[in-house]
Write an enzyme that holds these catalytic residues in place. Structure first.
Site, mmCIF file in Angstrom:
data_model
loop_
_atom_site.group_PDB
_atom_site.id
_atom_site.type_symbol
_atom_site.label_atom_id
_atom_site.label_comp_id
_atom_site.label_asym_id
_atom_site.label_seq_id
_atom_site.Cartn_x
_atom_site.Cartn_y
_atom_site.Cartn_z
ATOM 1 N N ARG A 165 0.832 -1.214 0.000
ATOM 2 C CA ARG A 165 0.000 0.000 0.000
ATOM 3 C C ARG A 165 0.867 1.266 0.000
ATOM 4 O O ARG A 165 0.514 2.278 0.595
ATOM 5 C CB ARG A 165 -0.961 0.028 1.202
ATOM 6 C CG ARG A 165 -1.948 -1.102 1.255
ATOM 7 C CD ARG A 165 -2.880 -1.107 0.057
ATOM 8 N NE ARG A 165 -3.804 -2.235 0.149
ATOM 9 C CZ ARG A 165 -3.557 -3.434 -0.357
ATOM 10 N NH1 ARG A 165 -2.438 -3.674 -1.011
ATOM 11 N NH2 ARG A 165 -4.438 -4.407 -0.238
ATOM 12 N N SER A 237 -11.639 -0.565 2.103
ATOM 13 C CA SER A 237 -10.844 -0.793 3.319
ATOM 14 C C SER A 237 -10.372 0.541 3.877
ATOM 15 O O SER A 237 -9.628 1.269 3.217
ATOM 16 C CB SER A 237 -9.641 -1.680 3.008
ATOM 17 O OG SER A 237 -10.058 -2.940 2.541
ATOM 18 N N GLU A 333 -5.960 3.923 5.659
ATOM 19 C CA GLU A 333 -5.479 3.761 4.292
ATOM 20 C C GLU A 333 -6.005 4.902 3.421
ATOM 21 O O GLU A 333 -5.396 5.261 2.436
ATOM 22 C CB GLU A 333 -5.957 2.416 3.745
ATOM 23 C CG GLU A 333 -5.392 2.040 2.403
ATOM 24 C CD GLU A 333 -5.809 0.631 1.984
ATOM 25 O OE1 GLU A 333 -6.264 0.471 0.842
ATOM 26 O OE2 GLU A 333 -5.678 -0.301 2.799
#
Length: 337
Positions: A165, A237, A333
């Site tokens: 990520r 998410s 995130e």
């Protein structure tokens, strides 16, 4: 001539569905228009934001500046041989439309990333991933423009410094570039990644293992776990899965023997943030109109009428509770504006 729409509502440009606005909005259908927009914010300095599909962003308030929206949508074949094809895909292409296009043409590599919301331009920034695949595995090159001098650049996949990520666009080049296109290298020969979770079992229920069946299986799994943004505003998410040391994991495992884990390196182990959140008692719970989804604790949802501040309050409360219970820090995130 730059067309700036004043006091523009961004509700349809963020998947949380927050009713927020910006001072000005510039949609760019060509790279020339994008460079013109960047010249405009140089000429008239003010806060600005590069915004694609709005699937990984949380507006904590109205944005008091200019939003630049890259809307270039061409997909071009750069080259191909017997084994591979290279596609140059512009930033404004909807991500899942690209995946569908590849599957329909029998090109392998992106199918495990089916049904992820957002646009192609955002895909390298956080190195999107799902079901055992990451976009970096198919990226050959990322093209864009440096905001400071309005000059074009091309970076190889290696130069993008991809990690979990993570990329150079979230690190050294954060807020310094606009991605204009991504070059993907895809396989023309059969190659499947069915090792993660229930994918293989789901595909086999359909009969033969084929590219369309893999895509269908991924979409079905995602739909069973994740709410549609049109029904419940969300950004997928919300938290990153934390990566901890082997020693920290050993201590955690002693206290919670059922903890799921995934090795990252010899010394580092990834723990599902959703499991931590669920164990902390937050799955399906709400603070006002901001809530944790009842099927997937990693997803925060807008039940209707929640604000960005409401969502932030919920997120911070969850982070604190997880840290208090496990001694593990989880972090968002999503990009918080």
């Amino acid at each position: 001539m730059i067309q700036t729409q004043k006091n523009f509502n961004l509700k349809s440009y963020n998947t949380f569905g927050f009713d927020v606005s910006c001072k000005g909005f510039i949609s760019c259908n060509t790279i020339d228009q994008l460079q013109g927009a960047l010249s405009y914010i140089k000429q008239y300095p003010q806060p600005y934001l590069i915004l694609g599909g709005g699937s990984n962003i949380l507006f904590s308030n109205n944005f008091n500046g200019i939003v630049i929206h890259p809307a270039m949508k061409e997909i071009c074949s750069v080259k191909e041989n017997d084994e591979h094809i290279w596609l140059d895909v512009q930033a404004g292409v909807v991500w899942d439309e690209l995946v569908e296009h590849c599957v329909n043409n029998n090109w392998f590599g992106l199918e495990n990333l089916s049904y992820i919301p957002g646009n192609v331009g955002a895909s390298p920034v956080q190195n999107i991933g799902a079901y055992g695949a990451e976009v970096k595995d198919c990226i050959e090159q990322v093209n864009g423009i440096f905001i400071e001098n309005n000059q074009a650049f091309s970076l190889s996949a290696e130069a993008c410094q991809f990690a979990y990520r993570q990329s150079i666009f979230k690190g050294e080049l954060k807020n310094k570039t606009v991605i204009t296109s991504v070059v993907f290298k895809l396989n023309k020969t059969e190659s499947y990644n069915l090792s993660y979770g229930p994918i293989k079992e789901q595909v086999e229920k359909m009969g033969k293992i084929t590219l369309p069946n893999v895509r269908t299986a991924i979409i079905d799994i995602r739909k069973s776990k994740l709410p549609e943004p049109e029904e419940l505003g969300n950004a997928g998410s919300f938290f990153k899965n934390p990566v901890i040391s082997k020693e920290q994991f050993a201590t955690l495992h002693e206290q919670h023997s059922s903890v799921p884990s995934y090795p990252v390196t010899h010394d580092l182990i990834k723990i599902p943030a959703g499991w931590l959140i669920e164990q902390a008692g937050w799955k399906g719970k709400a603070l006002g109109k901001a809530a944790v989804h009842n099927k997937q604790a990693l997803v925060l949802v807008n039940k209707g009428g929640a604000s960005g501040k409401d969502m932030l309050e919920l997120a911070h409360t969850i982070m604190q509770d997880v840290n208090n219970k496990f001694g593990i820090s989880i972090e968002p995130e999503v990009n918080i504006i």
